[in-house]
Design a protein around this motif. Structure first.
Motif, PDB file in Angstrom:
ATOM      1  N   SER A  80      23.379  43.730 -24.818  1.00  0.00           N
ATOM      2  CA  SER A  80      22.821  45.009 -25.230  1.00  0.00           C
ATOM      3  C   SER A  80      23.938  45.843 -25.830  1.00  0.00           C
ATOM      4  O   SER A  80      24.987  46.035 -25.212  1.00  0.00           O
ATOM      5  N   MET A  81      23.719  46.344 -27.060  1.00  0.00           N
ATOM      6  CA  MET A  81      24.739  47.168 -27.702  1.00  0.00           C
ATOM      7  C   MET A  81      24.960  48.461 -26.939  1.00  0.00           C
ATOM      8  O   MET A  81      26.072  48.976 -26.869  1.00  0.00           O
ATOM      9  N   THR A  82      23.897  48.971 -26.342  1.00  0.00           N
ATOM     10  CA  THR A  82      24.022  50.194 -25.548  1.00  0.00           C
ATOM     11  C   THR A  82      24.928  49.961 -24.352  1.00  0.00           C
ATOM     12  O   THR A  82      25.840  50.754 -24.074  1.00  0.00           O
TER      13      THR A  82
ATOM     14  N   ALA B 164      28.604  49.279 -25.560  1.00  0.00           N
ATOM     15  CA  ALA B 164      29.272  50.509 -25.981  1.00  0.00           C
ATOM     16  C   ALA B 164      29.662  51.346 -24.772  1.00  0.00           C
ATOM     17  O   ALA B 164      30.766  51.911 -24.714  1.00  0.00           O
ATOM     18  N   ARG B 165      28.776  51.437 -23.793  1.00  0.00           N
ATOM     19  CA  ARG B 165      29.076  52.200 -22.576  1.00  0.00           C
ATOM     20  C   ARG B 165      30.250  51.586 -21.830  1.00  0.00           C
ATOM     21  O   ARG B 165      31.142  52.291 -21.349  1.00  0.00           O
TER      22      ARG B 165
ATOM     23  N   SER C  35      30.651  55.242 -28.553  1.00  0.00           N
ATOM     24  CA  SER C  35      29.250  55.364 -28.921  1.00  0.00           C
ATOM     25  C   SER C  35      28.809  54.102 -29.647  1.00  0.00           C
ATOM     26  O   SER C  35      29.639  53.345 -30.182  1.00  0.00           O
ATOM     27  N   GLU C  36      27.483  53.871 -29.679  1.00  0.00           N
ATOM     28  CA  GLU C  36      26.977  52.716 -30.417  1.00  0.00           C
ATOM     29  C   GLU C  36      27.335  52.818 -31.895  1.00  0.00           C
ATOM     30  O   GLU C  36      27.664  51.814 -32.539  1.00  0.00           O
ATOM     31  N   ARG C  37      27.279  54.017 -32.439  1.00  0.00           N
ATOM     32  CA  ARG C  37      27.616  54.210 -33.842  1.00  0.00           C
ATOM     33  C   ARG C  37      29.082  53.856 -34.102  1.00  0.00           C
ATOM     34  O   ARG C  37      29.402  53.188 -35.088  1.00  0.00           O
TER      35      ARG C  37
ATOM     36  N   ARG D 108      29.463  50.054 -34.055  1.00  0.00           N
ATOM     37  CA  ARG D 108      28.992  49.444 -35.300  1.00  0.00           C
ATOM     38  C   ARG D 108      29.997  49.671 -36.425  1.00  0.00           C
ATOM     39  O   ARG D 108      30.277  48.775 -37.223  1.00  0.00           O
TER      40      ARG D 108
END
Length: 293
Positions: A184-186, A189-190, A195-197, A200
């Motif tokens: 999971s990208m969320t 990132a956490r 942040s997910e942005r 990316r």
């Protein structure tokens, strides 16, 4: 010592020879790991039995070509999001320096995304590696790491922010590579405290593909490696895999089902798994022309 015998490297009859299958690699020494992961050597292959394929690769590579009766040349191959099939018109060997995550801009002077699905001359790029092209072309495989250990540390200058971004990117790549079922990208990132942005953006600039595409490429490459390593694929020695073995490969690599794996494989490789494994691939083309920066 980098040596390889392409006949003994092939563990089973192959109608489609992939570059990875005949490449011998050695890992980069620790002092070069911030910028390089490995050095590979592809020997001169004469009269391959079928197509010669370059499978998708989520990394940027400096290629030093050693073609018979032609001057040596240095190229850069950016991340390749689709397989390409070739029928080389002249025998050629090459050395491949694979760049580490986040090392494209420090070495080549451009973000990795500027090189995605492109092949350019090393000397056409603005980075410090272009100034080393002449020396690299003259070196044998066993001399390259020693040369770069002497040259790169004194030529590359990075601030603390750039090093921190590279460390985050390397951790993200390691996490995605270790999980065949995806991440999971969320959650990733956490875990990395970004942040997910931002995650990316780091992938786009430092790898050249999105995290999702990086994971897709990794899974298809893993399937090809498992088949080459002798994972049962059903049928006889020259027959395509049966439905049971394909379903098992899909499950082992985190796909929802066999159709999900087949769709992903077809998108990246141009044909479904059964077709690829029996050599039914797109018509090979001559080596691709160079792109301009």
């Amino acid at each position: 010592m980098l040596t390889v015998d392409p006949v003994t490297t092939l563990s089973r009859p192959a109608l489609v020879v992939t570059a990875d299958l005949v490449e011998a690699t050695v890992p980069a020494p620790e002092s070069l790991r911030p910028w390089l992961t490995e050095l590979g050597r592809i020997p001169t292959i004469r009269d391959p039995a079928g197509s010669f394929a370059h499978v998708p690769q989520a990394a940027t590579t400096i290629v030093l070509r050693r073609q018979e009766s032609a001057p040596r040349a240095a190229f850069v191959i950016g991340p390749q999001t689709r397989a390409r099939y070739y029928q080389p018109d002249k025998p050629a060997a090459c050395l491949r320096l694979r760049l580490a995550p986040g090392a494209v801009r420090p070495l080549l002077g451009v973000p990795a995304s500027a090189l995605t699905d492109r092949v350019v001359r090393l000397t056409d790029l603005p980075g410090i590696a272009a100034g080393l092209a002449g020396e690299l072309n003259e070196l044998d495989a066993d001399e390259i790491f020693a040369f770069l250990k002497d040259q790169l540390p004194q030529r590359i200058s990075e601030d603390a922010t750039r090093r921190a971004q590279r460390d985050i990117l390397r951790s993200a790549v390691a996490a995605l590579s270790a999980r065949p079922d995806g991440r999971s990208m969320t959650a990733l990132a956490r875990e990395l405290a970004v942040s997910e942005r931002q995650l990316r953006n780091l992938f786009t600039a430092g790898i050249g593909v999105s995290p999702k595409h990086f994971a897709r490429i990794g899974r298809v490459r893993r399937i090809l490696s498992q088949v080459r390593a002798g994972t049962p694929v059903g049928g006889g020695e020259h027959e395509p895999p049966d439905a049971t073995s394909l379903a098992q490969l899909a499950a082992d690599n985190g796909y929802f089902d066999q159709s999900h794996m087949t769709a992903d494989f077809r998108t990246l490789m141009g044909v479904p798994p059964r077709s690829f494994l029996r050599g039914a691939v797109p018509t090979p083309s001559p080596c691709r022309p160079l792109d301009r920066i």
